[in-house]
Design a protein around this motif. Sequence first.
Motif, PDB file in Angstrom:
ATOM      1  N   GLY A 104       0.818  -1.219   0.000  1.00  0.00           N
ATOM      2  CA  GLY A 104       0.000   0.000   0.000  1.00  0.00           C
ATOM      3  C   GLY A 104       0.850   1.266   0.000  1.00  0.00           C
ATOM      4  N   ALA A 105       2.009   1.209   0.654  1.00  0.00           N
ATOM      5  CA  ALA A 105       2.879   2.392   0.734  1.00  0.00           C
ATOM      6  C   ALA A 105       3.569   2.653  -0.596  1.00  0.00           C
ATOM      7  N   THR A 106       3.753   1.597  -1.401  1.00  0.00           N
ATOM      8  CA  THR A 106       4.606   1.733  -2.585  1.00  0.00           C
ATOM      9  C   THR A 106       3.856   1.720  -3.905  1.00  0.00           C
ATOM     10  N   PHE A 107       2.733   1.006  -4.006  1.00  0.00           N
ATOM     11  CA  PHE A 107       2.072   0.891  -5.310  1.00  0.00           C
ATOM     12  C   PHE A 107       1.552   2.262  -5.744  1.00  0.00           C
ATOM     13  N   LYS A 108       1.960   2.690  -6.896  1.00  0.00           N
ATOM     14  CA  LYS A 108       1.634   4.044  -7.403  1.00  0.00           C
ATOM     15  C   LYS A 108       1.976   5.116  -6.368  1.00  0.00           C
ATOM     16  N   ARG A 109       3.029   4.883  -5.636  1.00  0.00           N
ATOM     17  CA  ARG A 109       3.530   5.760  -4.552  1.00  0.00           C
ATOM     18  C   ARG A 109       2.526   5.892  -3.405  1.00  0.00           C
ATOM     19  N   GLY A 110       1.634   4.936  -3.336  1.00  0.00           N
ATOM     20  CA  GLY A 110       0.774   4.916  -2.146  1.00  0.00           C
ATOM     21  C   GLY A 110      -0.700   4.908  -2.440  1.00  0.00           C
ATOM     22  N   LEU A 111      -1.373   3.829  -2.028  1.00  0.00           N
ATOM     23  CA  LEU A 111      -2.845   3.842  -2.068  1.00  0.00           C
ATOM     24  C   LEU A 111      -3.364   3.616  -0.647  1.00  0.00           C
ATOM     25  N   ARG A 112      -4.622   3.870  -0.472  1.00  0.00           N
ATOM     26  CA  ARG A 112      -5.159   3.783   0.894  1.00  0.00           C
ATOM     27  C   ARG A 112      -5.247   2.316   1.314  1.00  0.00           C
ATOM     28  N   PHE A 113      -4.947   2.057   2.558  1.00  0.00           N
ATOM     29  CA  PHE A 113      -5.152   0.688   3.034  1.00  0.00           C
ATOM     30  C   PHE A 113      -5.705   0.685   4.454  1.00  0.00           C
ATOM     31  N   VAL A 114      -6.456  -0.380   4.730  1.00  0.00           N
ATOM     32  CA  VAL A 114      -7.070  -0.579   6.045  1.00  0.00           C
ATOM     33  C   VAL A 114      -6.576  -1.919   6.574  1.00  0.00           C
ATOM     34  N   ASN A 115      -6.160  -1.974   7.825  1.00  0.00           N
ATOM     35  CA  ASN A 115      -5.749  -3.247   8.421  1.00  0.00           C
ATOM     36  C   ASN A 115      -6.905  -3.849   9.215  1.00  0.00           C
ATOM     37  N   MET A 116      -7.151  -5.130   8.958  1.00  0.00           N
ATOM     38  CA  MET A 116      -8.109  -5.879   9.774  1.00  0.00           C
ATOM     39  C   MET A 116      -7.350  -7.070  10.359  1.00  0.00           C
ATOM     40  N   PRO A 117      -6.718  -6.878  11.534  1.00  0.00           N
ATOM     41  CA  PRO A 117      -5.885  -7.949  12.104  1.00  0.00           C
ATOM     42  C   PRO A 117      -6.732  -9.123  12.593  1.00  0.00           C
ATOM     43  N   THR A 118      -6.324 -10.327  12.233  1.00  0.00           N
ATOM     44  CA  THR A 118      -7.110 -11.509  12.620  1.00  0.00           C
ATOM     45  C   THR A 118      -6.426 -12.330  13.714  1.00  0.00           C
ATOM     46  N   THR A 119      -5.280 -11.850  14.208  1.00  0.00           N
ATOM     47  CA  THR A 119      -4.673 -12.504  15.379  1.00  0.00           C
ATOM     48  C   THR A 119      -4.527 -11.455  16.475  1.00  0.00           C
ATOM     49  N   LEU A 120      -4.493 -11.924  17.725  1.00  0.00           N
ATOM     50  CA  LEU A 120      -4.327 -10.989  18.840  1.00  0.00           C
ATOM     51  C   LEU A 120      -2.976 -10.274  18.731  1.00  0.00           C
ATOM     52  N   LEU A 121      -1.951 -11.018  18.290  1.00  0.00           N
ATOM     53  CA  LEU A 121      -0.605 -10.434  18.178  1.00  0.00           C
ATOM     54  C   LEU A 121      -0.597  -9.272  17.183  1.00  0.00           C
ATOM     55  N   SER A 122      -1.238  -9.453  16.050  1.00  0.00           N
ATOM     56  CA  SER A 122      -1.218  -8.357  15.064  1.00  0.00           C
ATOM     57  C   SER A 122      -2.121  -7.220  15.510  1.00  0.00           C
ATOM     58  N   ALA A 123      -3.231  -7.534  16.217  1.00  0.00           N
ATOM     59  CA  ALA A 123      -4.133  -6.466  16.673  1.00  0.00           C
ATOM     60  C   ALA A 123      -3.426  -5.558  17.660  1.00  0.00           C
ATOM     61  N   VAL A 124      -2.638  -6.156  18.550  1.00  0.00           N
ATOM     62  CA  VAL A 124      -2.044  -5.365  19.629  1.00  0.00           C
ATOM     63  C   VAL A 124      -0.736  -4.711  19.194  1.00  0.00           C
ATOM     64  N   ASP A 125      -0.160  -5.218  18.091  1.00  0.00           N
ATOM     65  CA  ASP A 125       1.142  -4.665  17.729  1.00  0.00           C
ATOM     66  C   ASP A 125       1.256  -4.302  16.246  1.00  0.00           C
ATOM     67  N   ALA A 126       1.399  -5.316  15.372  1.00  0.00           N
ATOM     68  CA  ALA A 126       1.823  -5.032  13.988  1.00  0.00           C
ATOM     69  C   ALA A 126       0.866  -4.133  13.207  1.00  0.00           C
ATOM     70  N   ALA A 127      -0.447  -4.280  13.459  1.00  0.00           N
ATOM     71  CA  ALA A 127      -1.418  -3.568  12.617  1.00  0.00           C
ATOM     72  C   ALA A 127      -1.459  -2.069  12.894  1.00  0.00           C
ATOM     73  N   VAL A 128      -0.902  -1.690  14.039  1.00  0.00           N
ATOM     74  CA  VAL A 128      -1.008  -0.296  14.491  1.00  0.00           C
ATOM     75  C   VAL A 128       0.386   0.326  14.519  1.00  0.00           C
ATOM     76  N   GLY A 129       0.521   1.545  14.038  1.00  0.00           N
ATOM     77  CA  GLY A 129       1.787   2.267  14.259  1.00  0.00           C
ATOM     78  C   GLY A 129       2.647   2.462  13.037  1.00  0.00           C
ATOM     79  N   GLY A 130       2.245   1.889  11.886  1.00  0.00           N
ATOM     80  CA  GLY A 130       2.875   2.283  10.629  1.00  0.00           C
ATOM     81  C   GLY A 130       4.171   1.605  10.236  1.00  0.00           C
ATOM     82  N   LYS A 131       4.595   0.552  10.982  1.00  0.00           N
ATOM     83  CA  LYS A 131       5.784  -0.157  10.501  1.00  0.00           C
ATOM     84  C   LYS A 131       5.343  -1.170   9.455  1.00  0.00           C
ATOM     85  N   THR A 132       5.858  -1.050   8.219  1.00  0.00           N
ATOM     86  CA  THR A 132       5.489  -1.998   7.161  1.00  0.00           C
ATOM     87  C   THR A 132       6.777  -2.566   6.568  1.00  0.00           C
ATOM     88  N   GLY A 133       6.695  -3.697   5.903  1.00  0.00           N
ATOM     89  CA  GLY A 133       7.912  -4.196   5.267  1.00  0.00           C
ATOM     90  C   GLY A 133       7.888  -5.690   4.982  1.00  0.00           C
TER      91      GLY A 133
END
Length: 353
Positions: A104-133
């Motif tokens: 989402g950050a790179t395609f056409k220099r950025g399109l909108r994206f929404v995270n819907m985390p399906t694990t507790l680990l991603s809900a509490v950490d990865a999905a929030v705060g903008g670290k992508t990679g």
Amino acid sequence: MSQKIYFTNSPARIIDEYINDSGTPKTFILTDENTAKCVLPHILSESRQLRDAEVITVKAGDINKNLDSLSYIWERLQNGGATRRSLLINLGGGMITDMGGFAGATFKRGLRFVNMPTTLLSAVDAAVGGKTGINFNGLKNEVGAFKEADAVIISTTFFNTLPLEELKSGYAEMLKHGLIDGKEAYRRLISYNIESADWDNLLDMLEESVNVKRRIVTEDPFEHGIRRALNLGHTIGHAFESHSMKHNSPIPHGYAVAWGCVTELILSRLLLGFPGEELHRFADYVHDTYGPFVFTCEDYPELIELMHHDKKNMSSEINFTLLKDVGEIEIDHTCSEDDIKSALDIFRDLMHI
Ligand code: GLY
């Protein structure tokens, strides 16, 4: 932090409202093979707006958070006619929100994206705060960008099919947020039995926990200072995780973080006078919930070597986040190898090894 975070028992209603209100012309859903079976059918059956969405499915597992999968996602977005006004929904665990966020950050220099985390680990950490990679050349999260999702939709209804081990793994990051945040939240967390979780209660506690991360990330989005508080438990936790992987008995990330927090609280006790009673209580909770992490003093050199390789270090010294007390953070603390060895000795005592 401009990202909107929803805590809900009706994720399909929230995503429908979001798509409706934002006038999205075309929606893509990125998911992995497991989530495509366990979660996607429910959300598709409950949502009106997602009926025509194009689904991009990648292979599950962190090993597939790589350039090949990313290239496949870019290709599918391109062939599907995605524009900057399109919406990408990342439905899955941390692997999907990290890689989908980067797409989402790179395609056409950025399109909108929404995270819907399906694990507790991603809900509490990865999905929030903008670290992508993605992982690259054998190194985890080697290539990426800071880019926040436009919105994050968090729902414990996704966790119905999660194995207990996955739930406990995510709960360790909540414990970490409690230790960072302060006594009241922390007390609730260590009085709660995640093994018989009630989804409504957990949603409330999750909201409180995610808000700890949200406050820190708002203050320091690019990790120049206080965001390093979120690394509590991770310097030693990552060493435990890598050590167990090298010896062919991998442990879940959150378990490593829980054991890492115990060891870093021991260092906090030795160096900053963290209260002994709190340390024992936390160690007992971790022992009862996660069991012990077993190693001998012969493993110390390898563990310390792994800590030296941690990418959070700024120099040849090993960098830690420590606590003077629950809620009293000290970032950028360096410790001697003798301190670390003493902490590992005490950890083994506290875990009754
Ligand atoms: N996982 C820690 C952070 O997002 O900074």
